[in-house]
Motif scaffolding. Structure first.
Motif, PDB file in Angstrom:
ATOM      1  N   LYS B  69      39.193  38.007  37.925  1.00  0.00           N
ATOM      2  CA  LYS B  69      37.759  37.167  38.424  1.00  0.00           C
ATOM      3  C   LYS B  69      36.577  37.595  37.927  1.00  0.00           C
ATOM      4  O   LYS B  69      36.513  38.569  37.212  1.00  0.00           O
ATOM      5  CB  LYS B  69      37.876  36.932  39.975  1.00  0.00           C
ATOM      6  N   HIS B  70      35.357  36.960  38.492  1.00  0.00           N
ATOM      7  CA  HIS B  70      34.139  37.602  37.787  1.00  0.00           C
ATOM      8  C   HIS B  70      33.851  38.354  38.679  1.00  0.00           C
ATOM      9  O   HIS B  70      33.916  38.632  39.899  1.00  0.00           O
ATOM     10  CB  HIS B  70      33.452  36.109  38.288  1.00  0.00           C
ATOM     11  N   PRO B  71      33.297  39.609  37.858  1.00  0.00           N
ATOM     12  CA  PRO B  71      32.817  40.749  38.735  1.00  0.00           C
ATOM     13  C   PRO B  71      32.108  40.519  39.981  1.00  0.00           C
ATOM     14  O   PRO B  71      32.292  41.262  40.837  1.00  0.00           O
ATOM     15  CB  PRO B  71      32.382  41.490  37.722  1.00  0.00           C
ATOM     16  N   HIS B  72      31.227  39.561  39.887  1.00  0.00           N
ATOM     17  CA  HIS B  72      30.315  39.463  41.235  1.00  0.00           C
ATOM     18  C   HIS B  72      30.895  38.998  42.317  1.00  0.00           C
ATOM     19  O   HIS B  72      30.475  39.281  43.497  1.00  0.00           O
ATOM     20  CB  HIS B  72      29.090  38.552  40.858  1.00  0.00           C
ATOM     21  N   ILE B 415      30.731  39.247  30.441  1.00  0.00           N
ATOM     22  CA  ILE B 415      30.496  37.981  31.074  1.00  0.00           C
ATOM     23  C   ILE B 415      29.432  37.386  30.130  1.00  0.00           C
ATOM     24  O   ILE B 415      28.292  37.886  30.103  1.00  0.00           O
ATOM     25  CB  ILE B 415      30.220  37.578  32.525  1.00  0.00           C
ATOM     26  N   PRO B 416      29.723  36.235  29.245  1.00  0.00           N
ATOM     27  CA  PRO B 416      28.682  35.612  28.525  1.00  0.00           C
ATOM     28  C   PRO B 416      27.570  34.945  29.507  1.00  0.00           C
ATOM     29  O   PRO B 416      27.766  34.567  30.533  1.00  0.00           O
ATOM     30  CB  PRO B 416      29.594  34.406  27.834  1.00  0.00           C
ATOM     31  N   ASN B 417      26.582  34.695  28.867  1.00  0.00           N
ATOM     32  CA  ASN B 417      25.488  34.160  29.265  1.00  0.00           C
ATOM     33  C   ASN B 417      25.398  32.522  29.604  1.00  0.00           C
ATOM     34  O   ASN B 417      26.475  32.075  28.881  1.00  0.00           O
ATOM     35  CB  ASN B 417      24.098  34.195  28.519  1.00  0.00           C
ATOM     36  N   LYS B 418      24.901  32.033  30.475  1.00  0.00           N
ATOM     37  CA  LYS B 418      25.018  30.654  30.773  1.00  0.00           C
ATOM     38  C   LYS B 418      24.942  29.867  29.433  1.00  0.00           C
ATOM     39  O   LYS B 418      24.095  30.023  28.541  1.00  0.00           O
ATOM     40  CB  LYS B 418      24.045  30.295  31.650  1.00  0.00           C
ATOM     41  N   GLY B 419      25.909  28.800  29.279  1.00  0.00           N
ATOM     42  CA  GLY B 419      25.871  28.004  28.174  1.00  0.00           C
ATOM     43  C   GLY B 419      26.664  28.381  26.987  1.00  0.00           C
ATOM     44  O   GLY B 419      26.728  27.718  25.878  1.00  0.00           O
ATOM     45  N   LYS B 420      26.780  29.772  26.751  1.00  0.00           N
ATOM     46  CA  LYS B 420      27.856  30.322  25.936  1.00  0.00           C
ATOM     47  C   LYS B 420      29.048  30.429  26.156  1.00  0.00           C
ATOM     48  O   LYS B 420      29.546  30.385  27.246  1.00  0.00           O
ATOM     49  CB  LYS B 420      27.331  31.889  25.663  1.00  0.00           C
ATOM     50  N   ASP B 424      34.848  33.303  32.281  1.00  0.00           N
ATOM     51  CA  ASP B 424      33.988  33.893  33.146  1.00  0.00           C
ATOM     52  C   ASP B 424      34.743  34.853  34.298  1.00  0.00           C
ATOM     53  O   ASP B 424      34.590  34.770  35.500  1.00  0.00           O
ATOM     54  CB  ASP B 424      33.530  32.564  33.976  1.00  0.00           C
ATOM     55  N   LYS B 425      35.954  35.287  33.578  1.00  0.00           N
ATOM     56  CA  LYS B 425      36.669  36.277  34.565  1.00  0.00           C
ATOM     57  C   LYS B 425      37.056  37.431  33.923  1.00  0.00           C
ATOM     58  O   LYS B 425      36.921  37.397  32.458  1.00  0.00           O
ATOM     59  CB  LYS B 425      37.922  35.461  34.753  1.00  0.00           C
ATOM     60  N   ILE B 426      37.322  38.501  34.387  1.00  0.00           N
ATOM     61  CA  ILE B 426      37.663  39.601  33.513  1.00  0.00           C
ATOM     62  C   ILE B 426      38.864  40.167  34.235  1.00  0.00           C
ATOM     63  O   ILE B 426      39.464  39.784  35.462  1.00  0.00           O
ATOM     64  CB  ILE B 426      36.625  40.806  33.565  1.00  0.00           C
ATOM     65  N   SER B 427      39.717  40.922  33.392  1.00  0.00           N
ATOM     66  CA  SER B 427      41.098  41.706  33.951  1.00  0.00           C
ATOM     67  C   SER B 427      40.858  42.360  35.214  1.00  0.00           C
ATOM     68  O   SER B 427      39.865  43.113  35.388  1.00  0.00           O
ATOM     69  CB  SER B 427      41.562  42.359  32.750  1.00  0.00           C
ATOM     70  N   ASN B 428      41.927  42.421  35.935  1.00  0.00           N
ATOM     71  CA  ASN B 428      41.940  43.098  37.160  1.00  0.00           C
ATOM     72  C   ASN B 428      42.212  44.819  36.880  1.00  0.00           C
ATOM     73  O   ASN B 428      42.059  45.426  37.955  1.00  0.00           O
ATOM     74  CB  ASN B 428      42.860  42.457  38.245  1.00  0.00           C
ATOM     75  N   ASP B 429      42.333  45.071  35.776  1.00  0.00           N
ATOM     76  CA  ASP B 429      42.596  46.362  35.382  1.00  0.00           C
ATOM     77  C   ASP B 429      41.188  47.047  35.808  1.00  0.00           C
ATOM     78  O   ASP B 429      41.149  48.342  36.289  1.00  0.00           O
ATOM     79  CB  ASP B 429      42.585  46.504  33.915  1.00  0.00           C
TER      80      ASP B 429
END
Lengths: 446, 479
Positions: B69-72, B415-420, B424-429
């Protein structure tokens, strides 16, 4: 006869010492109570300002999105402070006076505590209740332990015995003199407290007054019983102080350890985790998983479309609702266990006057656990009404002007108290009468 | 001074004590209390730590098993820190039940440590708790006074004191003989309790802090030894300077009530009266106010964050934040987190300084009240004082801060910037790589530093006690 006894009593050293001790510590305790009330007032004023300011500030930034705005806004419920609580501060320094909550999951906000110095919490407050429960008995003991033995040891008893018709009556009169002195000090302190702390002379105050007088009678009877055994001064002092230690320190502490260990509450920690998971895990699930359960409780919103690939506030607040929903049972168990702790403590206290007086003082001053649980229940209701009041506007994406946020002021919760007079008075009265009878039986042999 | 005479006198005091009913009743009572408090102390320690350990593991498992998921999101998912009890909390409960046990650690927010035992208890808690240390601090001193008040005063009343001196026993021998006898008597209780405690320390020998625990145990043992030495000396001195045994008893009872019950509580209350503290809502208002002055990351027109943006754009030579080589949202949040954490800590430190002032009144009273010295020492070395709690709280806050900042870093880098274009997720590792919360107790050298005042006070009292006894040896009145 009495005037002579009073005169001779006023000449003793212990009279002066007791008078000064009780009055100084008593008056200090009343001012500590005053300080406590002032702190409460300041906190309430700060909470009211906080709410107004934070609504205005957030309206400035987020007024275009009501869902986001209400993510930030905090609404305050305040337990209306009673001035009588300054006499018996009880648990009200541990349990917060107010709670400022957002409309997000309540379980994560409900148990937030206020700041207080743990050293102070541990040593407990020096309130008038403490002075009555701990110091008054000590003074009574100090004034009565040698009622008989002193005369005996000084050799004046034989003269007295020859001159008085009833020796038992003579000792009793000496006791009455001392009791009335202590009673006078109590009366003064209570009315001084009522004046300084602006406590209305209502039922609750009357309850505390009657309970205090009974408590003094109990200790007088106990001392008199010790006197009636006709032992020497050292024995009496040692025995009475030991009884005092057992009644005010050891027994309550033993019961407290027992209650805490027997009724442990791991549910508190479980509910905390369940709430977080109940909400957060919904982010990774199909939106239906949230909405099905949410619609079960709130069928009126069934016709709202929740798109699977798009964020929506109904889904977000649905997830928040699920946090509370999934922790509900565990949280209820926790409350039940706290209530159980309370019930057990109160039952045991019926047999230990010191504990009974402390607990009933707290009840009468609305500073006991039950009163706090009442507040938590009201907070849950308050939170529910807030949420439900906003749901329609948020889900309809209405503008923030439409909900009239400027009308949302900090609210007060007032607890109601039903006094069970019989339960209040009877236990301690029975003990007093019983001990008095024992002493009279002993004195017949005098 | 002749050793055998002193021994004889000490032994005689023991014989008298064991013949008295007080000793019998007291021993039975203490035995009962010892068993009760050892059992309930251990049960509490064991059960609570078991529950908390379990939940801490559970929390770590669910952290690691979160899907991609997204880190935030993970920063908000957060974690919990559960406070573990020190094995010596079996001995001295200290503030254990008055401080919180669990705290939720999430981005942007310093939560309070909640669910203290006190917040779930009835008003009975204020009567105090029974623990092994409470027996030694409160009950045994009273007992010591009961057993010792007559030592010299009674002998003088009986005239045996005159006889002793007449037979060639020096005053010094009498004073020290009686003192050692009484001190020895108190050691019966001390040794019994510390043997039980040693057993518990051994039970936890698998613990990584085993040697630390043993060292703490030793310091506690020595402190209580000294404390009882001082108390015995006070008893002998009061007995010697009183005309009758009765008046010695009354004085000693007065001293006990004053110094163990009334003075510590009054001083704590006075501290509260003299140094008022803000409520949470007042402090939160102040923190928010300061943050608005410094830079409000929620305000799109905030000058601080505007300037930050301009400087970042300039140094990376781009016009739009979307063109930055890292995620700008993550960057702003990391700056905001650092700022808000610093401001919060500043206010918290201020609050704790006031607490310290409140507590110092009682702490410094150790120079007139040995009970205060032993009370603070006992709590600190049992790991149940306020500093031990703060240590936990600081570690939990540090973990929270690291967690939030690590998630911000991941967001910036992955995570890329908005519009790029990009995920929008990263690995759960990444979650698995973040270490779990592990708490280590305050190091013993820090405890020594915290309790310097109490240590000095106890040592001074010990010196004063010997000095007082020596003085008494020269001017003890025989009649």
């Amino acid at each position: 006869m009495y005037s002579l006894l009073f005169k001779s009593f006023f000449r003793t050293k212990i009279f002066m010492v007791s008078l000064i001790l009780l009055l100084t510590v008593g008056i200090i305790s009343i001012f500590i109570g005053k300080q406590y009330l002032i702190k409460q007032e300041k906190t309430i004023a700060a909470a009211q300002v906080f709410q107004e300011e934070s609504i205005n500030k957030n309206l400035e930034y987020h007024s275009e999105d009501l869902g986001l705005l209400l993510y930030y806004l905090r609404f305050t419920l305040i337990k209306k402070p009673e001035n009588i609580s300054a006499i018996s501060i009880g648990q009200s320094d541990i349990n917060p006076l107010l709670q400022s909550v957002t409309i997000r999951a309540l379980e994560a906000q409900k148990y937030d505590n206020d700041f207080e110095n743990p050293s102070l919490l541990m040593s407990g407050n020096l309130d008038l209740g403490f002075v009555i429960i701990y110091l008054f008995p000590l003074v009574l003991i100090a004034m009565t332990f040698n009622l008989y033995s002193e005369e005996k040891e000084l050799g004046t008893w034989r003269i007295l015995a020859a001159q008085t018709s009833s020796k038992a009556q003579f000792l009793f009169k000496k006791l009455v003199v001392r009791f009335f002195f202590v009673f006078g000090v109590l009366l003064f302190l209570l009315f001084f407290a009522s004046a300084i702390l602006q406590i209305p002379l209502n039922q609750n105050f009357g309850g505390i007054f009657i309970q205090s007088v009974l408590y003094l009678l109990f200790w007088s009877a106990l001392s008199f019983w010790m006197v009636s055994l006709q032992k020497n001064s050292s024995f009496n002092a040692l025995a009475l102080i030991s009884i005092w230690v057992v009644l005010t320190i050891l027994l309550p502490a033993l019961v407290n350890n027992y209650v805490i260990n027997t009724y442990q509450i791991p549910e508190a920690l479980d509910a905390m985790v369940e709430q977080r998971d109940g909400y957060h895990e919904k982010w990774d699930l199909e939106k239906d998983a949230t909405m099905t359960d949410f619609f079960k409780t709130y069928p009126q919103y069934k016709n709202y479309e929740v798109a699977e690939d798009q964020f929506s506030w109904i889904w977000y607040y649905g997830m928040q609702f699920m946090g509370d929903f999934e922790a509900k049972d565990t949280s209820a168990e926790m409350t039940e266990k706290i209530m159980l702790r309370n019930t057990v403590s109160e039952k045991i206290a019926l047999f230990v006057p010191t504990m009974h007086v402390q607990l009933s003082f707290n009840t009468l001053a609305s500073t006991d656990m039950v009163s706090h649980l009442g507040f938590l229940k009201a907070l849950t209701e308050f939170h529910k009404n807030l949420r439900e009041g906003f749901y329609n506007s948020i889900f309809d994406n209405k503008s923030s002007d439409s909900v009239g946020l400027e009308n949302y002021e900090a609210k007060f919760y007032e607890s109601e108290l039903h006094i069970d007079w019989l339960r209040l008075i009877l236990p301690i009265l029975l003990f007093t009468v019983l001990i008095a009878i024992f002493s009279l039986v002993n004195l017949r042999k005098l | 001074m002749r050793k055998n005479v002193i021994n004889l006198l000490a032994r005689q005091l023991w014989q008298d004590a064991f013949r008295s009913k007080v000793m019998l009743i007291a021993s039975i009572l203490i035995l009962f209390l010892l068993i009760f408090s050892a059992y309930s102390g251990w049960e509490n320690y064991h059960d609570q730590n078991l529950t908390r350990d379990e939940i801490q593991d559970e929390v770590q498992d669910s952290w690691e098993n979160n899907p991609d998921k997204h880190p935030h999101r993970m920063a908000h998912y957060g974690s919990f820190a559960l406070r573990l009890k020190h094995v010596l909390s079996v001995f001295d409960l200290g503030m254990e039940n008055f401080v919180g046990n669990a705290v939720f650690l999430e981005a942007h927010k310093q939560n309070t440590v909640n669910f203290s035992e006190a917040s779930m208890s009835t008003g009975l808690l204020r009567f105090g708790e029974v623990s092994l240390a409470m027996l030694l601090k409160v009950i045994v001193p009273l007992l010591l006074f009961y057993l010792g008040f007559a030592t010299i005063a009674q002998e003088r009343e009986n005239g045996t004191l005159k006889l002793l001196i007449g037979q060639g026993v020096s005053r010094k021998e009498i004073v020290f003989g009686k003192w050692l006898g009484l001190w020895g008597l108190s050691l019966i209780f001390l040794v019994a309790i510390f043997l039980v405690l040693l057993f518990f320390v051994f039970l936890e020998s698998h613990n990584s802090m085993y040697f630390d625990s043993l060292f703490r145990y030793l310091v506690l043992l020595i402190s209580y030894l000294l404390f009882f030495g001082v108390l015995s000396a006070i008893t002998i001195l009061v007995s010697a300077f009183s005309i009758t045994a009765k008046s010695a008893l009354i004085k000693l009872l007065g001293i006990w009530l004053l110094f163990v019950i009334i003075v510590p509580k009054s001083l704590q209350a006075m501290g509260f009266y003299l140094y008022p503290t803000p409520s949470k809502i007042e402090m939160e208002t102040a923190v928010e106010h300061d943050l608005m002055q410094l830079g409000d990351s929620h305000n799109p027109d905030d000058p601080h964050f505007k300037a930050l943006q301009d400087s970042v754009l300039l140094s990376n030579n781009v016009k739009d934040v979307a063109d930055l080589p890292f995620n700008y949202g993550g960057f702003v949040m990391s700056k905001g987190e650092a700022l808000s954490a610093a401001v919060y800590l500043k206010h918290q430190t201020k609050l704790y300084n006031v607490y310290e002032k409140q507590n110092n009144l009682e702490r410094y009273s150790a120079f007139v009240n040995p009970y205060s010295a032993i009370k603070n020492l006992s709590m600190a070395f049992s790991g149940t004082d306020f500093q031990s709690f703060l240590h936990f709280k600081d570690k939990a806050e540090a973990y929270r801060f690291n967690l939030a900042q690590e998630m911000n870093r991941l967001q910036m880098e992955l995570i890329p910037n908005k519009g790029k274009a990009g995920p929008d997720k990263i690995s759960n590792d990444y979650w698995k790589q973040f270490p779990p919360f592990e708490y280590h107790f305050l190091s013993i050298s820090d405890v020594f530093k915290n309790e310097l005042i109490s240590l000095i006070a106890l040592l001074l009292w010990s010196i004063l006690a010997v000095f007082g006894l020596l003085r008494l040896s020269t001017n003890l009145k025989a009649i």
